[in-house]
Design an enzyme around this catalytic site. Sequence first.
Site, PDB file in Angstrom:
ATOM      1  N   ARG A  94      46.217  30.563   8.928  1.00 22.79           N
ATOM      2  CA  ARG A  94      45.603  30.996  10.186  1.00 22.79           C
ATOM      3  C   ARG A  94      44.319  31.730   9.825  1.00 22.79           C
ATOM      4  NH1 ARG A  94      46.576  35.805  13.694  1.00 22.79           N
ATOM      5  NH2 ARG A  94      46.105  35.275  15.876  1.00 22.79           N
ATOM      6  N   ASN A 171      43.067  36.217  19.579  1.00 22.87           N
ATOM      7  CA  ASN A 171      44.056  37.077  18.946  1.00 22.87           C
ATOM      8  C   ASN A 171      44.459  38.231  19.855  1.00 22.87           C
ATOM      9  OD1 ASN A 171      45.480  38.048  16.390  1.00 22.87           O
ATOM     10  ND2 ASN A 171      44.209  39.829  16.869  1.00 22.87           N
ATOM     11  N   GLU A 172      45.760  38.442  20.023  1.00 17.42           N
ATOM     12  CA  GLU A 172      46.310  39.595  20.746  1.00 17.42           C
ATOM     13  C   GLU A 172      45.444  39.961  21.951  1.00 17.42           C
ATOM     14  OE1 GLU A 172      46.851  42.641  17.792  1.00 17.42           O
ATOM     15  OE2 GLU A 172      48.157  41.390  16.569  1.00 17.42           O
ATOM     16  N   HIS A 238      53.682  38.305  17.713  1.00 19.23           N
ATOM     17  CA  HIS A 238      53.344  39.060  16.517  1.00 19.23           C
ATOM     18  C   HIS A 238      54.405  40.140  16.326  1.00 19.23           C
ATOM     19  CE1 HIS A 238      48.781  37.907  16.618  1.00 19.23           C
ATOM     20  NE2 HIS A 238      49.604  36.863  16.612  1.00 19.23           N
ATOM     21  N   TYR A 240      55.652  43.334  14.433  1.00 18.41           N
ATOM     22  CA  TYR A 240      55.426  44.488  13.578  1.00 18.41           C
ATOM     23  C   TYR A 240      56.508  45.524  13.908  1.00 18.41           C
ATOM     24  CZ  TYR A 240      51.016  42.360  12.177  1.00 18.41           C
ATOM     25  OH  TYR A 240      50.068  41.506  11.663  1.00 18.41           O
ATOM     26  N   GLU A 267      51.917  36.327  13.491  1.00 19.51           N
ATOM     27  CA  GLU A 267      51.650  37.399  12.526  1.00 19.51           C
ATOM     28  C   GLU A 267      52.938  38.177  12.362  1.00 19.51           C
ATOM     29  OE1 GLU A 267      48.549  40.205  13.323  1.00 19.51           O
ATOM     30  OE2 GLU A 267      47.062  38.674  13.852  1.00 19.51           O
ATOM     31  N   TRP A 297      50.837  38.351   7.823  1.00 24.70           N
ATOM     32  CA  TRP A 297      49.569  39.099   7.797  1.00 24.70           C
ATOM     33  C   TRP A 297      49.576  39.970   6.549  1.00 24.70           C
ATOM     34  CZ3 TRP A 297      45.348  38.742  10.940  1.00 24.70           C
ATOM     35  CH2 TRP A 297      44.338  39.678  10.720  1.00 24.70           C
TER      36      TRP A 297
END
Length: 552
Positions: A94, A171-172, A238, A240, A267, A297
């Site tokens: 990516r 992105n986001e 994503h 996290y 991610e 990531w």
Amino acid sequence: MRSTRSTTPRSPATVLLTALATLLGLLTLLSPPAQAAATSSRAAATGLHISNGRLLERNGNDFVMRGVNHAHTWYPGETRSLADIKALGANTVRVVLSDGHRWSRNSAEDVAAVVADCKKNRLICVLEVHDTTGYGEDAAAGTLDHAADYWISLKSVLAGQEDYVVINIGNEPWGNTDPAGWTAPTTAAVQKLRAAGFQHTIMVDAPNWGQDWQGVMRADARAVHDADTTGNLLFSIHMYSVFDTAAEITDYLDAFVSARLPIVIGEFGGPADQYGDPDENTMMAAAEQLGLGYLAWSWSGNTDPVLDLAIDFDPARLSSWGERVFHGANGIAQTSREATVFGGTAPDTRAPTAPGTPAASDVSATSVTLTWPAATDDVGVTGYDVVRVNGTAETTAASSTSTSVTVSSLTAATAYTFAVYAKDAAGNRSPRSATVTVGTSAGTPGGSCSVGYRVTASWPGGFQGEIAIRNTGTATISGWTLAFAFPAGQTVSNMWGGTPAQNGSSVTVAAASYTSTISAGSSVTVGFTGTASTANPAPTSFTLNGSACATG
């Protein structure tokens, strides 16, 4: 460079709202009875496409992304990165781009070169615009509409690349401020690209800085999906610190899979941050179990270097995070399969076996020679990497094409732990060997130590022994390695007070933390159990940090 990620603490009221959003999302995801008919009426697939909730290649083969993110727009000179990522086993990368709103715009020529580099290295290319990160909360962020215009400006470059390229619009693209505002701009951006004639699979990121902790994408995914006339829409979550429990991860992914809506972990991170500790083990295991893609990531160059998979863009210096992603359980080397669009002979994806435990010899103040039993491989082992191990971290110490190497530039009177990896021509890397701990010499002069060896107990085929090491000099010994040879084939089976390594009759013992210092005039004792035949004679000579010791 890692984007700032806001993860607002979840109050009881927020948790209740999240639960309601989750329930609504499930009902919404599962409701339309005619979705299969709608999908079947859409245009025939062009290149990578979605069918029945799965990402497929043009030929109908399932394609599961296994790869990483690469910050190309901030590091355009790191042109070796894609080749290095491929050599470690990835099938997808990516690539971070900029539409010019926040950073320097990547030109059509640059994007064409990136796509060509992906294809040359047999990687599927996910292209993303990073300028949209945190829109609505970060005042510097750009809109999805602006990102869509950027993609349209690149149509001449991207047309015909549907087999190789996925377009990640932005992105986001929404922060934590009114995340429900994500749905309409996302739908509009997708429809704008379709109206411009794009047939590529389009990836859309979740709100809440990609983590969707309020469940907006989960609730509205069906409506956004159905608004795409081609059906080739892929959702990206994503993961996290919001995803710090196994239940949160599996619940989120299962909801999409059950609804036959395609999703990828676009991610994810493993190292803990100020907001929590992501459960990367469950992320990777669940992705493998469900057949979902993941993209870690990130390769290198983060402002928060703990998230660098490779240190300073060096594939030979993987961080502990990089080792986890590439070589750990459910990692890239173990699970990645190259896209069939690249044709040719099926790639070699089987890693060599782990090498045998290394043994140390020729220990000096600054170097040690390591030797290990060879690994095996279907095609053939091309070399070995020796790594220094410090807790969960690893750094490459030396490489060799044989089963022996001398590691140099060590610090005197220091304990080092080493292990070995094997590699083959396809870039596959073996599991790690067992470790050996070695203490470098402190330059102790000869005649300043004495060693007493005695057998304290015996039984058929075995015995218990004790080695007393005395400092007869005037200076403190800090860190030591004792070396000796058994004269009758004895072996060490267990030891306390030191860490043994044995190669044939030769034995080295590295100090334990609590025996590593021997003050002048004092001694430390190492105990062990071993195996022996009928004869069990004592070793006749000992060296400490390479210098001979008196015996008795």
